[in-house]
Structure formats: structure tokens, C-alpha cells
Write an enzyme that holds these catalytic residues in place. Structure first.
Site, PDB file in Angstrom:
ATOM      1  N   HIS A  43       0.854  -1.188   0.000  1.00 51.66           N
ATOM      2  CA  HIS A  43       0.000   0.000   0.000  1.00 51.66           C
ATOM      3  C   HIS A  43       0.893   1.241   0.000  1.00 51.66           C
ATOM      4  CE1 HIS A  43      -3.963   1.914   1.631  1.00 51.66           C
ATOM      5  NE2 HIS A  43      -3.229   2.829   1.014  1.00 51.66           N
ATOM      6  N   HIS A  50       6.665   4.176   3.868  1.00 51.15           N
ATOM      7  CA  HIS A  50       7.021   2.758   4.025  1.00 51.15           C
ATOM      8  C   HIS A  50       7.299   2.168   2.643  1.00 51.15           C
ATOM      9  CE1 HIS A  50       2.656   2.709   3.492  1.00 51.15           C
ATOM     10  NE2 HIS A  50       2.459   3.110   4.736  1.00 51.15           N
ATOM     11  N   GLU A  70      -2.596  -1.640  -3.205  1.00 48.29           N
ATOM     12  CA  GLU A  70      -3.682  -0.854  -2.637  1.00 48.29           C
ATOM     13  C   GLU A  70      -3.341   0.624  -2.665  1.00 48.29           C
ATOM     14  OE1 GLU A  70      -5.133  -4.040   0.817  1.00 48.29           O
ATOM     15  OE2 GLU A  70      -4.023  -2.236   1.382  1.00 48.29           O
ATOM     16  N   HIS A 190      -7.984  -5.496   7.452  1.00 49.12           N
ATOM     17  CA  HIS A 190      -7.764  -4.454   8.462  1.00 49.12           C
ATOM     18  C   HIS A 190      -8.047  -5.008   9.846  1.00 49.12           C
ATOM     19  CE1 HIS A 190      -6.674  -0.179   8.936  1.00 49.12           C
ATOM     20  NE2 HIS A 190      -7.196  -0.364  10.138  1.00 49.12           N
TER      21      HIS A 190
END
Length: 237
Positions: A43, A50, A70, A190
Site C-alpha cells: 500500500h 514505508h 492498494e 484491516h
């Protein structure tokens, strides 16, 4: 069996903390697949705090299972996805600077925009999924965009389950039943963890894929990455 796609954002966070290449993101992705993981999820965010955009390009030749990217479909993200051509793109309505995902799409309000973006990805042979809350109207709105799949945003389920409230699954089960009726594939992600994944899987009919990162990497600190991947695979059977 529901597929396990491992989100490796946290590996990139750890690497970036020292500015070098330890841990080696590409080696971790390779090892996760060797351990039995059926997909790799990343993501990337605009600030690349990151996962970096170059990571997505480098992973393209490493991921031989399913590659899932994502993110919020802004111009740079769309260009990256079209360049990398992953197996799947998951559209997430993240605000710039968001720590983590906090809500699904309003698929009615943003239906026209989502439809346009989805059609572009589909023309390039990329399967699409929309991140949604377990709200029936949002599931119906997702169907109208032409997406192949939805990803149920499971934070509220995980919170309720941690409190001992198993009824927190009800809206997710109802959403999954509707999605099945509409011909939408179902993913989820999640705050899913070793603690709650088996219960979630058992109550979501035709759950195709889960994407798990934060909990899985945290659990691996104590239990080992190979072991944790296989513990998830056992619970998802």
C-alpha cells in the site's frame, strides 16, 4: 480455501528506519511465498514513508503468486499500477497523511469517478477491488461501478470481537450474502489477526482473500514468519 495475501508495508517501515536495505523487502516477499503465502500486498502512500514506488516496480518480478497494490487512485498511483500491472488493484479512499485506512468508499457519491478508474484498470487486464464498509447500500453502489470485487473493511469487527461481542460480525455476514447475490467477489482486511481470523472466515460465505499485515508481522516477532504464515493458512482452511 480463502487465500492469504501478506501486506509487507511494515517490513518497509523497519527497513526505512535505518535507511539501508535491512530487512530486504524483496527477500521477505520471496520467503513469504516460499512459506505458503498466496499473495503479496503493498500500500504505497504519496509520502512513501514505508513502501516506495520503486518497491512496487521491483516486486513485479519477484511476486509469482498474486500481487495486490492498494491505494487512493490519484494520478501518480494510477500511473504506477498501469506500469506494474499487478494481479489486483484495491482502491482505498485514504486521505493524504493518513496513518492507516479509516473508512471505506462512499460508492454512491463517488460512483462516476470509481467507474472511470475501474474501467481504465480493466482495459489493462487488472482485476479491481473496492474497499467498503459493511453497509448494504455501499455494496450495491460498488456493483454499479463495474468492479469485480469488494474488500470489506474489518476494523469494527475486530474491535467488537476483542470486546467479546460476536454479534459484531452480523453486518459483515449480511454484506457478504448480498455481494454473493450480486456476483461480487469478497476480500477482507484491516485488524484481522490470529485471534479473530477463524471466526471471521467461518461467518463470511465465499470469502476469497484476506490481506493481513500489521498483526501478522507483529505476531511473527514472537512466533516466526514461517510459522505465523502457516498458522493463518490452517485457520483459513
Amino acid at each position: 480455501m480463502t487465500k492469504l495475501s501478506v501486506n509487507i508495508n511494515k517490513i518497509a517501515t523497519l527497513r526505512n528506519a535505518r535507511g539501508g536495505n535491512v530487512p530486504n523487502l524483496l527477500q521477505v516477499a520471496t520467503d513469504i511465498q516460499k512459506f505458503g503465502g498466496q499473495g503479496i500486498t503493498i500500500h504505497p502512500r504519496p509520502d512513501e514513508r514505508h513502501i516506495r514506488y520503486q518497491d512496487a516496480r521491483d516486486l513485479k518480478s519477484i511476486v509469482y503468486t498474486e500481487f495486490n497494490i492498494e491505494g487512493n487512485p490519484q494520478h501518480n498511483f494510477i500511473d504506477l499500477v498501469l506500469e506494474c500491472k499487478p494481479t489486483q488493484v484495491t482502491l482505498v479512499p485514504d486521505a493524504i497523511g493518513a496513518i492507516t485506512s479509516s473508512a471505506g468508499w462512499d460508492t454512491i457519491k463517488h460512483q462516476s469517478y470509481l467507474t472511470e478508474v475501474i474501467q481504465e484498470f480493466q482495459r489493462n487486464g487488472i482485476r479491481t477491488s473496492i474497499f467498503v464498509d459493511p453497509i448494504l447500500e455501499m455494496i450495491e453502489g460498488a456493483k454499479s461501478t463495474g468492479t469485480e470485487r469488494i474488500e470489506l473493511y474489518t476494523e469494527e469487527f475486530a474491535h467488537q470481537y476483542s470486546l467479546g461481542n460476536e454479534n459484531g460480525i452480523d453486518s459483515y455476514t449480511k454484506s457478504a450474502i448480498l455481494a454473493n447475490e450480486l456476483g461480487l467477489g469478497i476480500n477482507a482486511g484491516h485488524d484481522l489477526s490470529l485471534e479473530n481470523i477463524k471466526f471471521f472466515k467461518e461467518n463470511i460465505p465465499n470469502l476469497l482473500e484476506v490481506s493481513i499485515g500489521h498483526a501478522l508481522i507483529s505476531e511473527a516477532i514472537y512466533l516466526g514468519l514461517d510459522n505465523v504464515v502457516n498458522m493463518y493458512l490452517q485457520k483459513l482452511k
